[in-house]
Design an enzyme around this catalytic site. Sequence first.
Site, PDB file in Angstrom:
ATOM      1  N   LYS A 178     -25.845  19.480 -47.170  1.00  0.00           N
ATOM      2  CA  LYS A 178     -26.971  18.673 -46.973  1.00  0.00           C
ATOM      3  C   LYS A 178     -27.432  19.167 -48.404  1.00  0.00           C
ATOM      4  O   LYS A 178     -28.257  20.277 -47.701  1.00  0.00           O
ATOM      5  CB  LYS A 178     -26.836  18.423 -45.384  1.00  0.00           C
ATOM      6  CG  LYS A 178     -28.031  17.812 -45.294  1.00  0.00           C
ATOM      7  CD  LYS A 178     -28.982  18.548 -43.550  1.00  0.00           C
ATOM      8  CE  LYS A 178     -29.813  17.604 -43.198  1.00  0.00           C
ATOM      9  NZ  LYS A 178     -30.788  17.773 -41.674  1.00  0.00           N
ATOM     10  N   LYS A 230     -24.412  15.028 -47.987  1.00  0.00           N
ATOM     11  CA  LYS A 230     -25.750  14.043 -47.714  1.00  0.00           C
ATOM     12  C   LYS A 230     -27.047  14.072 -48.337  1.00  0.00           C
ATOM     13  O   LYS A 230     -26.824  15.159 -48.639  1.00  0.00           O
ATOM     14  CB  LYS A 230     -26.127  14.617 -45.916  1.00  0.00           C
ATOM     15  CG  LYS A 230     -27.543  13.477 -45.388  1.00  0.00           C
ATOM     16  CD  LYS A 230     -27.990  13.232 -43.941  1.00  0.00           C
ATOM     17  CE  LYS A 230     -29.033  13.240 -43.466  1.00  0.00           C
ATOM     18  NZ  LYS A 230     -30.046  13.696 -42.130  1.00  0.00           N
TER      19      LYS A 230
END
Length: 324
Positions: A195, A248
């Site tokens: 992420k 992400k």
Amino acid sequence: MLFPDYRPRRMRSSEALRRMVRETALSVNDFILPLFAIDGKAVKNPIEAMPGNYQLSVDNLVKVARQAYGMGIPGVILFGIPSKKDPLGTQAYARDGIVQRAVKAVKDKVPEMVVITDVCLCEYTDHGHCGFVDGHTVDNDATLDLLAKAALSHANAGADMVAPSDMMDGRVAEIRAVLDENDYSRIPIMSYAAKYCSAYYGPFREAAQSAPKFGDRRTYQMDPANAREAIREVTMDVEEGADIIMVKPALAYLDIICRIRDEVDLPLAAYNVSGEFSMIKAAEKMGWIDGQKVMMETLTAIKRAGADMILTYFAMEAAALMDR
């Protein structure tokens, strides 16, 4: 004029032929729909920066979940906006917290749907950071217990899967241990393994009311310039017990999705985040692009890069288009 033996246009001459040789098949089964739960009844607050998305009271959230499942979308991921916040984000692991109530309601009314919960503290803390704050520093190890408590509370409420998004070191192992100790060894963990500290999250922070009150998240989310580090992060989470790993954002990190797909054989998720969604919607509104075509091209690109599942705010719109 001489041509090579292979002439690619031979296989592009009709839609039927193009379908027969198409290498990437996007399916409604690939989609996970993010939903935002908020206190109250009959609440449907528009999220200005994310057209077509809303903060939903539990009754309305259940209606959307039922509709999504009826369209073939197999899962939702739930985010909560609590009525009160505090330094420790206690509503993240409260028995009657907003996400806990939403989980119970969806599982009661749409039992076949896979209900995933985002495990983080940023929506629940008054400072907006993803963990326990000591001064202006997020204390990694002190945060782990709070995250595990949140994950356990979600499992107690009936969640089918938990998804830690905080990016604290060691959180997958801590959550796995607590779930197993409490007879939830069957509950899988979808880890936000790679992420990045991305500017693409802006609209989400409006939706979840989770912008940090000071500083930023660069001390715990990944530097967008790094690729090899993503492999190390993913490997750590796999070793700690993750069942699904996630990248992400998705669109600006297709290379990371591709590299991880080559390195790891676990199911791979990618989050088509709010900024990616909102840019397409804004350009569509201005008449600069064909929004539906760009949406489908974007989702196909994420699948082509190697994602097995896509968390996307386009889920219902894309599913409706694919059903034609």
